[in-house]
Scaffold this active site. Sequence first.
Site, PDB file in Angstrom:
ATOM      1  N   ARG A  28       0.781  -1.233   0.061  1.00  0.00           N
ATOM      2  CA  ARG A  28       0.055  -0.024  -0.233  1.00  0.00           C
ATOM      3  C   ARG A  28       0.870   1.364  -0.027  1.00  0.00           C
ATOM      4  O   ARG A  28       0.456   2.242  -0.459  1.00  0.00           O
ATOM      5  CB  ARG A  28      -1.044   0.020   1.244  1.00  0.00           C
ATOM      6  CG  ARG A  28      -2.142  -0.955   1.038  1.00  0.00           C
ATOM      7  CD  ARG A  28      -3.123  -0.898   2.007  1.00  0.00           C
ATOM      8  NE  ARG A  28      -4.216  -1.717   1.866  1.00  0.00           N
ATOM      9  CZ  ARG A  28      -5.334  -1.565   2.464  1.00  0.00           C
ATOM     10  NH1 ARG A  28      -5.154  -1.487   3.903  1.00  0.00           N
ATOM     11  NH2 ARG A  28      -6.515  -2.262   2.077  1.00  0.00           N
ATOM     12  N   LYS A 189     -16.849 -15.917   4.323  1.00  0.00           N
ATOM     13  CA  LYS A 189     -18.353 -15.627   4.742  1.00  0.00           C
ATOM     14  C   LYS A 189     -19.209 -15.224   3.403  1.00  0.00           C
ATOM     15  O   LYS A 189     -18.864 -14.291   2.782  1.00  0.00           O
ATOM     16  CB  LYS A 189     -18.750 -14.603   5.820  1.00  0.00           C
ATOM     17  CG  LYS A 189     -18.293 -15.242   7.073  1.00  0.00           C
ATOM     18  CD  LYS A 189     -18.628 -14.063   8.141  1.00  0.00           C
ATOM     19  CE  LYS A 189     -18.298 -14.553   9.595  1.00  0.00           C
ATOM     20  NZ  LYS A 189     -18.542 -13.284  10.499  1.00  0.00           N
ATOM     21  N   GLY A 339      -7.740  -8.190   0.319  1.00  0.00           N
ATOM     22  CA  GLY A 339      -6.253  -8.391   0.919  1.00  0.00           C
ATOM     23  C   GLY A 339      -5.839  -9.933   0.974  1.00  0.00           C
ATOM     24  O   GLY A 339      -4.884  -9.942   0.501  1.00  0.00           O
ATOM     25  N   GLY A 362     -12.388  -3.737   1.455  1.00  0.00           N
ATOM     26  CA  GLY A 362     -13.699  -3.411   1.542  1.00  0.00           C
ATOM     27  C   GLY A 362     -14.205  -2.473   0.602  1.00  0.00           C
ATOM     28  O   GLY A 362     -15.301  -2.491   0.134  1.00  0.00           O
TER      29      GLY A 362
HETATM   30  P1  AMP Z   1     -12.747 -12.971   3.468  1.00  0.00           P
HETATM   31  O1  AMP Z   1     -12.085 -12.144   4.430  1.00  0.00           O
HETATM   32  O2  AMP Z   1     -14.050 -13.284   3.783  1.00  0.00           O
HETATM   33  O3  AMP Z   1     -12.319 -12.908   2.124  1.00  0.00           O
HETATM   34  O4  AMP Z   1     -11.958 -14.328   4.168  1.00  0.00           O
HETATM   35  C1  AMP Z   1     -10.764 -14.876   4.137  1.00  0.00           C
HETATM   36  C2  AMP Z   1     -10.494 -15.965   5.095  1.00  0.00           C
HETATM   37  O5  AMP Z   1     -11.363 -16.911   4.605  1.00  0.00           O
HETATM   38  C3  AMP Z   1      -9.173 -16.491   5.040  1.00  0.00           C
HETATM   39  O6  AMP Z   1      -8.537 -16.231   6.116  1.00  0.00           O
HETATM   40  C4  AMP Z   1      -9.372 -17.984   4.819  1.00  0.00           C
HETATM   41  O7  AMP Z   1      -8.473 -18.652   5.906  1.00  0.00           O
HETATM   42  C5  AMP Z   1     -10.724 -18.180   5.232  1.00  0.00           C
HETATM   43  N1  AMP Z   1     -11.252 -19.143   4.553  1.00  0.00           N
HETATM   44  C6  AMP Z   1     -11.447 -19.530   3.147  1.00  0.00           C
HETATM   45  N2  AMP Z   1     -12.110 -20.884   2.844  1.00  0.00           N
HETATM   46  C7  AMP Z   1     -12.479 -21.412   3.879  1.00  0.00           C
HETATM   47  C8  AMP Z   1     -13.058 -22.570   4.678  1.00  0.00           C
HETATM   48  N3  AMP Z   1     -13.285 -23.647   3.818  1.00  0.00           N
HETATM   49  N4  AMP Z   1     -13.326 -22.639   6.130  1.00  0.00           N
HETATM   50  C9  AMP Z   1     -12.827 -21.760   6.806  1.00  0.00           C
HETATM   51  N5  AMP Z   1     -12.319 -20.644   6.414  1.00  0.00           N
HETATM   52  C10 AMP Z   1     -12.128 -20.403   5.286  1.00  0.00           C
END
Ligand code: AMP
Length: 384
Positions: A28, A189, A339, A362
């Site tokens: 960044r 999520k 990220g 975000g």
């Molecule tokens: P986000 O910030 O929503 O993009 O989520 C990123 C995070 O999702 C990372 O830290 C990953 O470890 C987690 N992640 C990806 N796939 C899975 C999974 N199948 N189960 C649990 N966590 C996950």
Amino acid sequence: MEFKDRKVLVRVDFNVPLQDGGIADDTRMRAALPTIQYLINQGARIILCSHLGRPKGQVVESLSLRPVADHLSSLLGKQVAFSSDCVGEVAKTAASQLKNGEVLLLENTRFHPEEKANEDGFTIELASLADLYVNDAFGSAHRAHASTVGVANKLPAVAGFLMQKELQYLGEALAEPEHPFVAILGGAKISDKIGVVDRLLQMADRMLIGGGMANTFLAAQGFDMAESLVEEDAVTTAAEILKRAGDSLLLPSDLVVAAEFDEKAEHKTVAVGSIPEGWRAMDIGPETVRVFCTEIEDARLVVWNGPMGVFEFEPFAAGTQALANAVAECGGTTIVGGGDSAAAIRQAGLTESISHVSTGGGASLEFLEGKTLPGVAALLDKKT
Ligand code: AMP
């Protein structure tokens, strides 16, 4: 704008990841260098401000920007002065001592609760340090804070080069997307990304969903996901999205599953629907990788946000890495935001092969969702 002899307040996004008191990743900071260097060359007196982390309106020593000032000095090859407060006498004195081409970094704006509240008195103080304002903090443009929106209403204000580049890439790609347009979404999520899924489904020819997000969709299709991360509250929404999406939405057909949520856990590949009791999905499987990569190969536009698995653990990084390679090899326009997916691209040394790696997690998600970014709107409203 004419910058010579003028004091210019520049909002940068120096919200860098820290590790052991040092800067873990300076992407960044490097992304803001073209604007800073331009202002130096123009003979401006440059006052940089940024937030770092979440100090919750208090002084938190471990979230001081002082190490960032030192690192910026080495990136620019010139001394960067530091003010231990972003407002008040200390900031005023430091700003008034600047000569043309000199650079000052102010302490973390979020040490003051007024920053997030976009409080008027604080905004006036911050704005009083300078004659002009440049916003180059795309990563903070989705926040209506004093340093992103407030000061834009107090001073003549323009966008910096990074802000311009981000808006151009994301904006132009989505205004008239080339086809086939493949959207890839992953991460933990779905609740964070429902708006993005909805908007991109209207535009993309294919949407590939992996990572924890996919689990909730698979649960909505009736598969037993055992101990996998599933957002129970979002299952109904996921089912509705699946109905609307029809064939354009692709989910994993196989998964790498683990006995525990641990880097060293026992793991194996199984078909969707065959997760052993007590196990959980950690990555997409090789068959899914093959299908997803075939879609990416022929795309004219790829937009990717979120990893395909728990890529922080080496045994579960293969899906994310394979997709990173496929996106890098794709001949179309490729845009990676968020990220984690950006980090996966960097770790694999593939940044140069991607058309645009966004610095905003975000902010890029909200932009993809079609929301107005307050930091950008404040600049567009200006008639300078
Ligand atoms: P986000 O910030 O929503 O993009 O989520 C990123 C995070 O999702 C990372 O830290 C990953 O470890 C987690 N992640 C990806 N796939 C899975 C999974 N199948 N189960 C649990 N966590 C996950």
